[in-house]
Design a protein around this motif. Sequence first.
Motif, mmCIF file in Angstrom:
data_model
loop_
_atom_site.group_PDB
_atom_site.id
_atom_site.type_symbol
_atom_site.label_atom_id
_atom_site.label_comp_id
_atom_site.label_asym_id
_atom_site.label_seq_id
_atom_site.Cartn_x
_atom_site.Cartn_y
_atom_site.Cartn_z
ATOM 1 N N SER A 36 0.911 -1.268 0.065
ATOM 2 C CA SER A 36 0.010 0.164 -0.184
ATOM 3 C C SER A 36 0.888 1.196 0.107
ATOM 4 O O SER A 36 1.786 1.269 0.679
ATOM 5 C CB SER A 36 -1.057 -0.076 1.156
ATOM 6 O OG SER A 36 -1.692 1.269 1.238
ATOM 7 N N TYR A 37 0.358 2.385 -0.749
ATOM 8 C CA TYR A 37 1.207 3.513 -0.734
ATOM 9 C C TYR A 37 0.485 4.779 -0.361
ATOM 10 O O TYR A 37 -0.733 4.867 -0.965
ATOM 11 C CB TYR A 37 1.921 3.694 -2.175
ATOM 12 C CG TYR A 37 2.631 2.412 -2.419
ATOM 13 C CD1 TYR A 37 2.342 1.101 -3.227
ATOM 14 C CD2 TYR A 37 4.061 2.568 -2.321
ATOM 15 C CE1 TYR A 37 2.936 0.061 -3.421
ATOM 16 C CE2 TYR A 37 5.130 1.387 -2.616
ATOM 17 C CZ TYR A 37 4.645 0.162 -3.134
ATOM 18 O OH TYR A 37 5.447 -0.765 -3.708
ATOM 19 N N ALA A 38 1.105 5.780 0.051
ATOM 20 C CA ALA A 38 0.678 7.210 0.037
ATOM 21 C C ALA A 38 0.073 7.546 -1.491
ATOM 22 O O ALA A 38 1.205 7.365 -2.304
ATOM 23 C CB ALA A 38 1.402 7.925 0.864
ATOM 24 N N ASP A 39 -0.635 8.396 -1.582
ATOM 25 C CA ASP A 39 -0.805 8.943 -2.952
ATOM 26 C C ASP A 39 0.465 9.652 -3.660
ATOM 27 O O ASP A 39 0.355 9.673 -4.594
ATOM 28 C CB ASP A 39 -2.230 9.767 -2.957
ATOM 29 C CG ASP A 39 -3.497 9.043 -2.901
ATOM 30 O OD1 ASP A 39 -4.467 9.512 -2.409
ATOM 31 O OD2 ASP A 39 -3.338 7.971 -2.970
ATOM 32 N N SER A 40 0.764 10.353 -2.543
ATOM 33 C CA SER A 40 2.108 11.099 -2.953
ATOM 34 C C SER A 40 3.249 10.468 -3.719
ATOM 35 O O SER A 40 3.999 11.125 -4.415
ATOM 36 C CB SER A 40 2.492 12.348 -2.040
ATOM 37 O OG SER A 40 2.849 11.366 -0.585
ATOM 38 N N LYS B 97 2.861 7.101 -5.153
ATOM 39 C CA LYS B 97 2.208 5.984 -5.777
ATOM 40 C C LYS B 97 2.911 6.087 -7.402
ATOM 41 O O LYS B 97 2.809 7.200 -7.704
ATOM 42 C CB LYS B 97 0.694 6.085 -5.719
ATOM 43 C CG LYS B 97 0.075 4.590 -6.170
ATOM 44 C CD LYS B 97 -1.387 4.687 -5.876
ATOM 45 C CE LYS B 97 -1.723 4.899 -4.547
ATOM 46 N NZ LYS B 97 -3.184 4.811 -4.259
#
Length: 124
Positions: free
Chosen positions: A58-62, A64
């Motif tokens: 899972s990744y932060a949007d910033s 990704k």
Amino acid sequence: QVQLVESGGGSVQAGGSLRLSCAGSGDTYGTGCMGWFRQRPGKEREGVATIKSGGTTSYADSVKGRFTISQDSAKNILYLQMNSLEPEDTAMYYCAATHQYGATWYRGCRFGYWGQGTQVTVSS
């Protein structure tokens, strides 16, 4: 107890790449989530990426599409490959591991073990 030691930080120009490593040890290492967090100057610590024991990431949007979290379970090493770095990625980066009483919840994981951090500086 779990011990975490990060390495791989440094200074790079915008558009460059770095790979952070986190060497882990201890009785419960690798039994839950592992993650990377960062603290940018003047801001609170924020989650960057997580990987669960089954391999789900899972990744932060910033980050990704630019960052990739992975682990070598045989060597107990967690990685964060960072590409297309931006000045806004400048921060102290921390490796984290699950703790049943951890104070930090992120993406369904409870973190309570932390490394000492490694500095990443991106210049424009």
